[in-house]
Design an enzyme around this catalytic site. Structure first.
Site, PDB file in Angstrom:
ATOM      1  N   HIS A 161       0.786  -1.237   0.000  1.00 55.69           N
ATOM      2  CA  HIS A 161       0.000   0.000   0.000  1.00 55.69           C
ATOM      3  C   HIS A 161       0.818   1.288   0.000  1.00 55.69           C
ATOM      4  O   HIS A 161       0.235   2.371   0.087  1.00 55.69           O
ATOM      5  CB  HIS A 161      -0.989  -0.014   1.172  1.00 55.69           C
ATOM      6  CG  HIS A 161      -0.353   0.020   2.530  1.00 55.69           C
ATOM      7  ND1 HIS A 161      -1.053   0.365   3.666  1.00 55.69           N
ATOM      8  CD2 HIS A 161       0.913  -0.256   2.942  1.00 55.69           C
ATOM      9  CE1 HIS A 161      -0.259   0.312   4.719  1.00 55.69           C
ATOM     10  NE2 HIS A 161       0.931  -0.071   4.303  1.00 55.69           N
ATOM     11  N   HIS A 162       2.133   1.191  -0.087  1.00 50.00           N
ATOM     12  CA  HIS A 162       2.944   2.406  -0.223  1.00 50.00           C
ATOM     13  C   HIS A 162       3.307   2.694  -1.680  1.00 50.00           C
ATOM     14  O   HIS A 162       3.886   3.738  -1.980  1.00 50.00           O
ATOM     15  CB  HIS A 162       4.230   2.305   0.600  1.00 50.00           C
ATOM     16  CG  HIS A 162       3.998   2.244   2.076  1.00 50.00           C
ATOM     17  ND1 HIS A 162       3.160   3.117   2.735  1.00 50.00           N
ATOM     18  CD2 HIS A 162       4.473   1.405   3.028  1.00 50.00           C
ATOM     19  CE1 HIS A 162       3.137   2.823   4.028  1.00 50.00           C
ATOM     20  NE2 HIS A 162       3.927   1.776   4.227  1.00 50.00           N
ATOM     21  N   SER A 163       2.996   1.779  -2.569  1.00 51.22           N
ATOM     22  CA  SER A 163       3.304   1.982  -3.990  1.00 51.22           C
ATOM     23  C   SER A 163       2.101   2.599  -4.687  1.00 51.22           C
ATOM     24  O   SER A 163       0.964   2.196  -4.472  1.00 51.22           O
ATOM     25  CB  SER A 163       3.655   0.647  -4.652  1.00 51.22           C
ATOM     26  OG  SER A 163       3.897   0.834  -6.027  1.00 51.22           O
TER      27      SER A 163
END
Length: 426
Positions: free
Chosen positions: A172-174
């Site tokens: 979920h950080h990309s």
């Protein structure tokens, strides 16, 4: 005369604008590309997705980062040992191709991953920068591409079977144009976009992100998309501190260091119920990070194993109550004990009737091999000697293959707020 010329000019300009609008409309209606990710799965297989390609293991490099790069294999092994599934009842994903990734990712970003230094920054493992990129692609990024394919397949299965679990994913950080925090590909954004493109029954989606970290990647991707509702419950004092991405969160719950079970579970339950009253999605994408566990070096919260199991139960209960298909991805978790907890949680969902699973038949517990852990300093010392043996073709099996380890004794310690690093993947 001037009025006539002006009218003619306006007429031609309007025609050109309409032509452009027609072209854009046609482009938007372009049929989805052919892919091996979005395929039919036999009814005999459960909507649990996993492949051995998920696990990252290369000359000890994975030990230089706190993330447990073999967690996914251990979760799967625990589920097999507990007779929940077996190899021939597990849905197997395919590796996401460049064409698949381009559905969301910018070409320039994918090109940047051909530089080992870029991947080293994303994975937060500096020695990766010194490796030839073909090794980085095969040993580091390929597992991420398989997990991304797994999330897309699990989303499809969730719509068909009512639920789907990818034993992996949750990067979920990309976002479309960047990676970070051990997240190279935006699997959550991709899974939802694939559904929007290929399933007419999916016009709205809700992301319930319960990883300890803010899910700034999918938030940036869906910043101006009213079809996606994001609820994010995270520790406000840790990575990534992305103020811009917070604008996309429809229901934001910011936690303090060392938040405990009672407060946390009440916040999750009440906010999810309120979110579903505000927005009725066609699918819930649940990012089930276990880095909320007490003692996690990066999450800095104080949730017990029982609390994590209850949290997952709450999410699936709400989905069942509202009759909404749910996709679960496992996301972050930086302690060896998290694999056992994830497996126990899935078993609990089955026992509570929240997911329908028939016990795998003829499932024999597999033999497991104990692997001794090495410190980071030892890994650094042996890294280059291992690399030399690998390139010369003389690597030992223990150095080139991941093994499931038995449950280890672990002492959980609650760090002080000053000990919580302002960094961390997933």
């Amino acid at each position: 005369m001037y009025k006539l010329l002006a009218a003619l000019f306006v007429s031609r300009l309007t025609g050109k604008l309409q032509s452009c609008a027609d072209m854009l409309s046609t482009r938007e209606k372009k049929p989805p590309h052919e892919t091996q990710l979005y395929v039919s799965v036999e009814e005999s297989k459960l909507p649990i997705v996993y492949g051995p390609e998920y696990n990252i293991g290369f000359l000890g490099l994975e030990k230089l980062h706190p993330f447990d790069a073999g967690k996914w294999g251990r979760v799967y092994q625990f589920l097999k040992d507990d007779n929940l599934l077996q190899d021939d009842t597990t849905a197997r994903p395919q590796e996401a191709t460049e064409q698949d990734l381009l559905v969301v990712h910018k070409k320039s970003y994918l090109e940047s991953l051909k530089w080992s230094m870029t991947v080293a920054a994303i994975t937060e493992v500096p020695p990766v920068a010194m490796l030839p990129n073909f090794i980085v692609q095969n040993k580091v990024l390929k597992p991420f591409r398989y997990q991304t394919g797994g999330t897309i397949l699990a989303a499809k299965l969730a719509m068909e079977r009512g639920w789907g679990i990818n034993i992996g994913g949750g990067f979920h950080h990309s976002s479309s144009d960047r990676g970070g925090g051990f997240c190279a590909y935006a699997d959550i954004t991709l899974a939802i976009t694939f559904l929007f493109e290929r399933n007419p029954k999916v016009t709205k989606a809700m992301i319930i992100d319960l990883d300890a970290h803010q899910g700034n990647g999918h938030e940036r991707d869906f910043m101006n998309d009213d079809r996606v509702y994001i609820m994010d419950v995270y520790n406000r004092g840790i990575y990534p501190h992305d103020g811009f991405a917070k604008r996309a969160i429809k229901r934001r719950v910011e936690l303090e260091h060392h938040t405990k079970d009672d407060v946390y579970l009440n916040l999750v339950a009440t906010n999810m119920e309120d979110a579903l009253k505000e927005f009725q999605p066609d699918i819930i994408v649940y990012n089930a990070g276990t880095d909320i566990l007490e003692g996690d070096p990066l999450g800095c919260l104080s949730i017990t194993p029982k609390g994590i199991i209850q949290r997952d139960e709450i999410v699936f209960e709400k989905a069942k109550k509202w009759k909404i298909p749910v996709l679960m991805v496992t996301s972050g978790g930086y302690q060896k004990t998290t694999a056992r907890i994830i497996a126990d949680s899935i078993i609990n969902l089955k026992n509570k009737g929240l997911i329908s699973i028939e016990a795998a038949k003829n499932c024999q517990p597999s033999r497991r091999r104990i692997v001794s852990s090495k410190s980071n300093s030892q890994s650094y010392e042996t890294l280059f000697s291992r690399l030399s043996r690998f390139l010369s073709g003389s690597s030992t099996p223990e150095e080139s293959k991941e093994y499931c380890s038995v449950k280890e004794k672990t002492t959980l310690t609650t760090p002080d707020a000053s000990d919580c690093p302002d960094r961390g993947p997933q």
